[in-house]
Design an enzyme around this catalytic site. Structure first.
Site, PDB file in Angstrom:
ATOM      1  N   GLU A   1       0.835  -1.216   0.000  1.00  0.00           N
ATOM      2  CA  GLU A   1       0.000   0.000   0.000  1.00  0.00           C
ATOM      3  C   GLU A   1       0.864   1.259   0.000  1.00  0.00           C
ATOM      4  O   GLU A   1       0.518   2.253  -0.641  1.00  0.00           O
ATOM      5  CB  GLU A   1      -0.949  -0.009   1.198  1.00  0.00           C
ATOM      6  CG  GLU A   1      -1.837  -1.241   1.300  1.00  0.00           C
ATOM      7  CD  GLU A   1      -2.606  -1.560   0.032  1.00  0.00           C
ATOM      8  OE1 GLU A   1      -2.921  -0.639  -0.749  1.00  0.00           O
ATOM      9  OE2 GLU A   1      -2.907  -2.748  -0.190  1.00  0.00           O
TER      10      GLU A   1
ATOM     11  N   GLU B   1      -1.620  -2.458  -9.965  1.00  0.00           N
ATOM     12  CA  GLU B   1      -1.558  -3.595  -9.052  1.00  0.00           C
ATOM     13  C   GLU B   1      -0.444  -4.574  -9.405  1.00  0.00           C
ATOM     14  O   GLU B   1       0.279  -5.043  -8.530  1.00  0.00           O
ATOM     15  CB  GLU B   1      -2.911  -4.307  -9.009  1.00  0.00           C
ATOM     16  CG  GLU B   1      -4.038  -3.459  -8.436  1.00  0.00           C
ATOM     17  CD  GLU B   1      -3.796  -2.994  -7.010  1.00  0.00           C
ATOM     18  OE1 GLU B   1      -2.863  -3.490  -6.355  1.00  0.00           O
ATOM     19  OE2 GLU B   1      -4.541  -2.111  -6.547  1.00  0.00           O
TER      20      GLU B   1
END
Length: 880
Positions: free
Chosen positions: A304, A326
């Site tokens: 993150e 991602e």
């Protein structure tokens, strides 16, 4: 509820947004019975838009519109159309200010999208399309704006008020309320918006960047979790330093915050400056988290944080490009985890997930490219293909370019596209421009679904001293795609002589490179590679370090696999040889007559492993694990799960009985190592110890039983306590199992994350997790249908890990799962859609099972008012 006949969205139909948002001013009035959201959008027509006309359309979902104003003038009801999921203003000027006031009910939001309440706190989840559940907005990632957010709430109930960016103003209001205003100076899409309001405690620290800036670090948790933040904070600081050193990326705001939330559909969310985490992915202590949980937390915190650049500063143009952020970020967090621990073990873990679950996804009805061409519900595309295969695609670019050129490519990508919403093509183009390499064919990895298959054969010319590898590649058909083109595949290899020594890989009579490993580049359907000066027939070591996400078919003999288990210098391939050997032995027993001999050399191979104290003990711990039932199912054409389960159990029983004394010695050798440490060596010792204990309990060994009870009672950490509990739960010692489960719950009943472990240990056990016991767990007072973690720990674990019980020949497991999916579809469609997955591969199983799995899917399909999420998965799974 959303429509039960969703529309398909196509990448080919992408159009730039008609209007852009330069600035968003938000004011949240939070109350117990709902929230009023005041939104002022500074908008202008997009000069790059293809659409003509002056109509404005904003997205909305489950909103009550209270007022609407254009440039300060209230609009009458006949001056706009509220179409439920769209707010349409037929005529707007080239540039304007739109003010929208909506009323929402976070306390009743069980979907956990947009603004909702968890454990009494307000929190948000806006990716992918949750912001439209808060206010009307052009909710798409290529609309990027600067946000100012003012949050107002009762000060006693919600003393902490958080949003993106830096705090710029705060104060008290009338009636015991207060406010905080946050300013985010960086333009961002609405999916990165975040808000938290609650009664939380704060863990503070600081980080000094490479340029000397001091960053304020904060983790916010409920008071009961205050002692479980230290590890996540340390992991955050390690991540920040690593990203500076490896990628040259410095943090940009003055403050970085993490909030732990119990009710969360995902693992964590990278909202700019305010990361919101599922509690299970951030809270940890020696008493409550296993070694695996610590490692997972480290990886997720890093993931993150790394998104601050690979996802936030440079984001995706549309949701078809999801892997742009991602896949790249998973690759980055995988590099980080490898640097923090054992690179070989990390590679094994990544490849295991890929080969077991992502390859299954590639071969199933929901197969899609890393960059999908279409979708109905974007939430269904947060998949292993997007994340894990996407990371492997980035890894292959790294393999082809080398570390130095890859770094130049990433620097160019960040510099060129800072503040933009871009595509996977933009990422690859930056790598091409920085390296001078043509990656045109490589782009097929983003466009073609399916797992490439490499059929490898070899020939040795003893007279000429030439060894030849013939490699033929193919990509299987997938839904909507056939006749695939050959892909650009980096294929790392080595050759070993009869003594286990590496041979130089000279690829021509004049080649004296002397390299012991090469990365062959496959670009055609068929290749032949010759290696000269080879004085004896070598043993090939293929696809070293899992250099590409492909299946390799080669006629391995058991002798070769035993040889590679002991001699291959590539740790990954040494592990893989053991896996291949165990698979071959187990598969040979699936349909074999009772009494068929088990490969006698297997025991000796595992005995050598158990007693090899010179080999990396973390690698030994991995090599001692037999291939999972899920992997064995994936390798089958028409899987009979109970037969696979019985064969695997038979091999495990055979090994444990033959190695009983070695297992006891291994257990004792790795016991009593002093105070708990979270080092690779200590983790490996605990893993070896608990594997030995599990094997002993598998054969109901009395000395093993005593050791398990003693370990459970004396454990000073959750890894050993849970290891003993799991061993007892999977043993035939029913009274010890019952006592240990009761003691565990009694001790940890007030800790939700540990209770989830307690649920999952039972749900994953074929001895403690048969269907009646699973149904009893659903009635347990600690179970909560509104909490995704609880649902996953019982229903998800039963269907995904307890395969023998789930695939009961009577079909009861399938009917049970269908019932739970239908129930959850009404409250949390995202979780419901993910739980369907074990049923979607129904064609993979033998007819006795597949017909019943199909019937369960049809029951779900026929439910009234099926959500868009579940509709897509079920209909694609049932399609011919």
């Amino acid at each position: 509820m959303r429509t039960n006949q969703p529309q398909t969205i196509y990448l080919s139909e992408y159009q730039a947004p008609a209007y852009l948002v330069d600035h968003v001013s938000l004011r949240f009035e939070l109350f117990e019975d709902g929230a009023r959201v005041h939104s002022t959008l500074s908008m202008r027509r997009n000069p790059a838009a293809m659409q003509s006309g002056s109509t404005l359309e904003l997205d909305g979902d489950s909103l009550t519109l209270e007022s609407l104003a254009l440039n300060g003038q209230s609009l009458a009801s006949d001056e706009y159309r509220n179409e439920g999921d769209k707010l349409v203003v037929p005529t707007v000027p080239e540039a304007f200010e739109l003010t929208v006031v909506t009323w929402i009910e976070p306390q009743n939001n069980t979907r956990l999208e947009g603004l909702y309440k968890s454990s009494g706190m307000f929190c948000t989840q806006c990716e992918a399309e949750g912001f439209r559940c808060i206010t009307y907005y052009p909710d798409r990632p290529d609309v990027m704006a600067r946000f100012q957010t003012r949050v107002e709430a009762d000060k006693s109930a919600y003393p902490i008020l958080l949003s993106n960016g830096n705090p710029v103003e705060q104060g008290d209001l009338e009636n015991g309320r207060h406010f905080v205003t946050w300013e985010d100076p960086f333009p961002k899409p609405a999916y990165l918006f975040a808000l938290v309001a609650g009664d939380l405690v704060e863990k503070r620290d600081t980080f000094t960047t490479c340029s000397g800036r001091n960053i304020d670090l904060r983790i916010y948790v409920e008071a009961r979790n205050a002692r479980k933040c230290d590890y996540a904070m340390d992991a955050l600081k390690r991540s920040m330093r690593w990203d500076e050193e490896v990628y040259g990326r410095e943090y940009d705001l003055d403050i970085f915050m993490i909030v732990a939330v119990d009710d969360f559909n995902m693992g964590a969310m990278e909202n700019k400056g305010l990361n919101i985490f599922n509690s299970s992915c951030v809270l940890a202590s020696q008493d409550t988290a296993t070694d695996a949980a610590f490692q997972r937390i480290e990886a997720i915190v890093a993931h993150e944080y790394f998104h601050n650049w690979s996802g936030n500063r440079v984001t995706c143009r549309d949701w078809f490009q999801l892997s742009l952020k991602e896949g790249f970020t998973v690759f980055r967090d995988s590099q980080f985890s490898a640097d923090m621990g054992s690179p070989t073990v990390k590679r094994i873990e990544d490849a295991t997930l890929l080969r077991t679950a992502q390859f299954a996804e590639d071969a199933g009805p929901m197969a899609h490219p890393v960059r999908p061409a279409s979708y109905m519900e974007i939430s269904n595309f947060y998949t292993l293909t997007i994340y894990e295969k996407g990371a492997e695609v980035v890894r292959m670019i790294h393999n082809l370019l080398g570390a130095e050129l890859f770094r130049k490519g990433s620097d160019l990508y960040f510099d060129r596209h800072d503040g933009q919403a871009v595509t996977t093509d933009d990422f690859v183009k930056a790598m091409e421009d920085a390296s001078g390499r043509d990656l045109g064919q490589f782009r097929l990895w983003y466009e073609q679904a399916g797992t490439p298959v490499l059929a490898v054969s070899d020939h040795y010319d003893e007279v000429q001293g030439v060894y030849r590898l013939d490699i033929r590649q193919s990509v299987p058909d997938t839904p909507g795609q056939s006749g695939k083109k050959p892909q650009h595949i980096p294929f790392a290899i080595g050759l070993l002589d009869s003594e286990g020594q590496p041979l130089p890989l000279n690829m021509g009579a004049e080649d004296s490179n002397g390299s012991f490993e090469r990365v062959l580049e496959l670009t055609e359907t068929q290749h032949s590679f010759e290696f000269h000066g080879v004085k004896e027939r070598p043993v090939p070591s293929l696809l070293r370090d899992f250099s590409a996400p492909v299946r390799v078919h080669y006629p391995w003999t058991r002798e070769q696999l035993l040889f590679l288990m002991s001699h291959d210098p590539d740790g990954f391939n040494r592990w893989d040889a053991g896996q291949k050997l165990a698979v071959d032995v187990i598969q040979s027993l699936v349909d074999a007559p009772q009494g068929t001999e088990i490969e006698p050399r297997l025991v000796e191979a595992y005995r050598l492993l158990l007693n090899d104290t010179e080999l990396d003990q973390a690698l030994v711990a991995k090599m001692l694990l037999l291939p999972s039932e899920a992997y064995l199912v994936e390798l089958s054409d028409q899987a009979d799960v109970p037969a696979i389960h019985a064969a695997r159990e038979r091999v495990l029983d055979h090994l444990a009985r033959a190695l009983r004394d070695d297992l006891l010695a291994c257990y004792q050798r790795n016991a009593g190592q002093g105070d708990y440490e979270l080092t690779p060596a200590a983790i490996a010792r605990r893993s070896l110890r608990n594997t030995a204990l599990a094997w002993l309990l598998h054969i109901d060994d009395e000395q093993g039983r005593a050791l398990a009870v003693e370990q459970y009672e004396q454990a000073d950490n959750m890894t050993d306590r849970l290891g003993a509990l799991r061993a007892l739960v999977n043993s035939g010692f029913e009274s010890e199992r019952t006592r240990a489960l009761a003691a565990f719950f009694e001790r940890f009943q007030d800790d939700p994350q540990v209770v989830e472990l307690w649920f999952s240990v039972q749900a994953s056990s074929d001895r403690a997790g048969q269907l009646p016991q699973i149904q009893a767990l659903l009635e347990h007072p600690a179970f909560d249908w509104k909490n995704p973690n609880k649902v996953r720990s019982v229903v998800g674990v039963f269907a995904g890990q307890n395969l023998a019980a789930f695939h009961n020949p009577d079909g009861s497991g399938y009917r049970f799962l269908a019932d739970q999916v239908c129930r959850l579809d009404d409250s949390n469609p995202q979780i419901a859609a993910r739980l369907v997955s074990p049923l979607t591969r129904w064609k993979k199983f033998s007819p006795q099972y597949s017909s019943q799995m199909k019937a369960a899917l049809e029951r779900i399909r026929d439910k009234t008012e099926l959500s868009r999420d579940v509709y897509e998965v079920v209909h694609k799974s049932l399609a011919d």
